[in-house]
Design a protein around this motif. Structure first.
Motif, mmCIF file in Angstrom:
data_model
loop_
_atom_site.group_PDB
_atom_site.id
_atom_site.type_symbol
_atom_site.label_atom_id
_atom_site.label_comp_id
_atom_site.label_asym_id
_atom_site.label_seq_id
_atom_site.Cartn_x
_atom_site.Cartn_y
_atom_site.Cartn_z
ATOM 1 N N PHE A 27 3.495 -10.927 1.688
ATOM 2 C CA PHE A 27 3.399 -9.605 1.078
ATOM 3 C C PHE A 27 2.402 -9.622 -0.077
ATOM 4 O O PHE A 27 1.497 -8.788 -0.160
ATOM 5 N N TRP A 28 2.533 -10.588 -0.957
ATOM 6 C CA TRP A 28 1.667 -10.657 -2.131
ATOM 7 C C TRP A 28 0.219 -10.964 -1.747
ATOM 8 O O TRP A 28 -0.715 -10.327 -2.262
ATOM 9 N N SER A 29 0.013 -11.908 -0.856
ATOM 10 C CA SER A 29 -1.359 -12.273 -0.492
ATOM 11 C C SER A 29 -2.091 -11.102 0.144
ATOM 12 O O SER A 29 -3.295 -10.901 -0.082
ATOM 13 N N ASN A 30 -1.408 -10.293 0.923
ATOM 14 C CA ASN A 30 -2.039 -9.128 1.534
ATOM 15 C C ASN A 30 -2.314 -8.030 0.517
ATOM 16 O O ASN A 30 -3.315 -7.314 0.622
ATOM 17 N N LEU A 31 -1.433 -7.903 -0.479
ATOM 18 C CA LEU A 31 -1.669 -6.911 -1.534
ATOM 19 C C LEU A 31 -2.938 -7.239 -2.313
ATOM 20 O O LEU A 31 -3.812 -6.385 -2.494
ATOM 21 N N VAL A 32 -3.043 -8.467 -2.790
ATOM 22 C CA VAL A 32 -4.193 -8.816 -3.631
ATOM 23 C C VAL A 32 -5.482 -8.875 -2.818
ATOM 24 O O VAL A 32 -6.580 -8.739 -3.370
ATOM 25 N N ALA A 33 -5.353 -9.048 -1.496
ATOM 26 C CA ALA A 33 -6.547 -9.050 -0.635
ATOM 27 C C ALA A 33 -6.937 -7.638 -0.214
ATOM 28 O O ALA A 33 -7.978 -7.455 0.429
ATOM 29 N N GLY A 34 -6.101 -6.654 -0.553
ATOM 30 C CA GLY A 34 -6.410 -5.274 -0.213
ATOM 31 C C GLY A 34 -6.244 -4.945 1.257
ATOM 32 O O GLY A 34 -6.928 -4.060 1.783
ATOM 33 N N ARG A 35 -5.303 -5.624 1.939
ATOM 34 C CA ARG A 35 -5.093 -5.377 3.364
ATOM 35 C C ARG A 35 -4.033 -4.292 3.563
ATOM 36 O O ARG A 35 -2.880 -4.465 3.194
ATOM 37 N N SER A 36 -4.431 -3.212 4.173
ATOM 38 C CA SER A 36 -3.523 -2.093 4.405
ATOM 39 C C SER A 36 -2.604 -2.371 5.590
ATOM 40 O O SER A 36 -2.979 -3.053 6.544
ATOM 41 N N GLY A 37 -1.392 -1.811 5.519
ATOM 42 C CA GLY A 37 -0.453 -1.920 6.630
ATOM 43 C C GLY A 37 -0.408 -0.657 7.472
ATOM 44 O O GLY A 37 0.435 -0.524 8.364
ATOM 45 N N ILE A 231 -7.932 10.546 10.515
ATOM 46 C CA ILE A 231 -7.875 9.760 11.748
ATOM 47 C C ILE A 231 -8.204 8.292 11.502
ATOM 48 O O ILE A 231 -7.962 7.440 12.351
ATOM 49 N N ASP A 232 -8.752 7.995 10.331
ATOM 50 C CA ASP A 232 -9.086 6.614 9.980
ATOM 51 C C ASP A 232 -7.932 6.017 9.180
ATOM 52 O O ASP A 232 -7.702 6.407 8.032
ATOM 53 N N PRO A 233 -7.180 5.078 9.747
ATOM 54 C CA PRO A 233 -6.020 4.515 9.030
ATOM 55 C C PRO A 233 -6.396 3.776 7.759
ATOM 56 O O PRO A 233 -5.582 3.673 6.837
ATOM 57 N N GLU A 234 -7.622 3.263 7.686
ATOM 58 C CA GLU A 234 -8.026 2.487 6.517
ATOM 59 C C GLU A 234 -8.179 3.343 5.269
ATOM 60 O O GLU A 234 -8.115 2.840 4.153
ATOM 61 N N THR A 235 -8.390 4.641 5.433
ATOM 62 C CA THR A 235 -8.630 5.506 4.270
ATOM 63 C C THR A 235 -7.678 6.693 4.210
ATOM 64 O O THR A 235 -7.871 7.606 3.414
ATOM 65 N N ALA A 236 -6.640 6.687 5.033
ATOM 66 C CA ALA A 236 -5.786 7.871 5.153
ATOM 67 C C ALA A 236 -4.959 8.164 3.908
ATOM 68 O O ALA A 236 -4.853 9.305 3.468
#
Length: 427
Positions: A27-37, A231-236
């Motif tokens: 959870f933490w590593s994905n947060l600091v890496a900016g990875r969206s769920g 429609i773009d999940p990365e910026t929704a």
């Protein structure tokens, strides 16, 4: 300035099951890496739904986390998420069964509306026949009800996460459920702290869980809330951004172990932080937002008073940040009213930009995010914050940054105006 008195109630364990990762490290590593769920909705058909995006958990297997596996048949997905997060938190706290008197261990859990799946009632509905035929109602009572599993209702009751968590960990102390949507987790934390301070428990398992990945839920939410049409999940999902157009549904659970400081020290526990103060309030105007977030202002003011700190000592705010035009504006207004000039200077992160909004559960996952941020001394960025909204005027964090203070404030607010704020300090 906060005094140097001995901490009262502390957090010794953390567990999370989220679209960004299961377990604290992922959870933490994905947060600091900016990875969206957030991604395209995959669990259910989305053609006729108003929003085609969601924050789903694709790698979750309850068999890996639930101890009492015979109860899985009466656990909805919401409950499975909550029980699993509780197991992770208790393991993290080192509070195995037998290490604490069962009557001194309690549970305080937040939950919301739990939907059932149509297949659970399909056999019963099949015999209902022609709905225009009045005799069908008689057949429903005589024949169809018997085809519904006797324990079917146990999957839908919001108090069941707390019950199952208590069974899993032999927690025979205080047990309660908070059903106040987005504000449930912080309100559950407030009650858990009261239980410990009153001497009714030495430790409390505190959490919240929910899953809105359901066609009926998505349709229902769209009737009273703004879901993003992106429609773009990365910026929704883009909290506090000028171009935000709504939130995204999701699912998840977060749990913390709250413990009396002297009890934690006596057993040699590692301590994440101290709970300095929790406050609650309500706008009283709900959707109209006529009070401009006064309920949230009252909640923050109460938390500050109980914490005995000033706004200048807050290192970061973990915002509700729902990503709707209405809610973000009201939230920002509350910060400026309560915190004065500091309302525009304190670093703000909005973690819903990673995993959307799933009411009770999202508030819990956000609180876990703040606790881990204090542990690592780093604040995750708010995703998709490109164009600041001049009506909000907040110091929204665009890139991960080092924390300037060991004090954090996490807030949540419901669409109806119920609000809560918690202030924590790393120990």
């Amino acid at each position: 300035m906060a005094g140097k008195k001995t901490p009262g109630v502390v957090i010794t364990g953390v567990g999370v099951v989220s679209p960004v990762g299961i377990g604290n490290e992922r959870f933490w590593s994905n947060l600091v890496a900016g990875r969206s769920g957030i991604g395209l909705l995959r669990s259910v058909p989305s053609e006729s739904l108003p929003c085609k995006l969601a924050a789903e958990i694709h790698d979750f297997d309850p068999l890996e986390y639930v101890y009492q596996k015979k109860f899985l048949k009466v656990m909805s997905r919401d409950i499975q998420l909550g029980v699993s997060a509780a197991s992770l938190a208790m393991k993290d706290a080192g509070l195995a069964t037998g290490k604490i008197d069962p009557e001194r261990l309690g549970v305080e859990f937040g939950a919301g509306h739990i939907s059932f799946t149509p297949d659970e009632l399909v056999e019963a509905a099949r015999d209902f026949g022609d709905p225009t035929n009045r005799k069908g109602y008689t057949r429903w009572g005589e024949d169809s009800l018997g085809k519904i599993a006797p324990l079917w209702m146990l999957r839908q009751l919001p108090n069941m996460p707390a019950c199952h968590v208590a069974i899993e960990h032999e927690a025979a102390g205080p047990n309660n459920t908070i059903t106040s949507a987005d504000s449930s987790m912080i309100l559950a934390l407030q009650e858990a702290v009261r239980c410990v301070n009153r001497g009714h428990a030495d430790a409390m398992i505190v959490g919240a869980c929910s899953s809105n990945i359901h066609p009926v839920d998505i349709a229902r939410i769209s009737l009273y809330d703004n879901l993003s049409r992106q429609i773009d999940p990365e910026t929704a999902c883009r909290p506090f951004d000028l171009d935000r157009d709504g939130t995204i549904v999701g699912e998840g659970a977060g749990v913390v172990v709250v413990e009396r400081y002297s009890h934690a020290i006596a057993r040699g526990a590692d301590i994440y932080c101290e709970v300095l103060g929790v406050g609650a309030g309500c706008d009283g105007r709900g959707y109209e937002n006529g009070s401009g977030g006064r309920g949230l202002s009252n909640a923050m003011s109460a938390a500050l008073k109980r914490s005995e700190i000033s706004p200048s000592e807050i290192g970061h705010i973990n915002a509700h940040g729902k990503s709707t035009l209405r809610d973000d504006f009201v939230e920002a207004k509350a910060y400026h009213r309560t915190l004065g000039d500091h309302g525009g200077r304190i670093p703000v992160t909005a973690l819903k930009s990673y995993f959307g909004n799933f009411e009770a559960g999202s508030g819990a996952v956000e609180l876990v995010g703040s606790i881990l941020a204090m542990k690592h001394g780093e604040l995750p960025a708010t995703l998709n914050y490109k164009h600041p909204d001049p009506n909000c005027r907040l110091n929204v964090v665009r890139e991960p940054q080092r924390l300037r203070s060991s004090v954090a404030m996490s807030v949540n607010r419901t669409s109806m105006g119920q609000s809560a704020a918690a202030i924590l300090r790393a120990v």
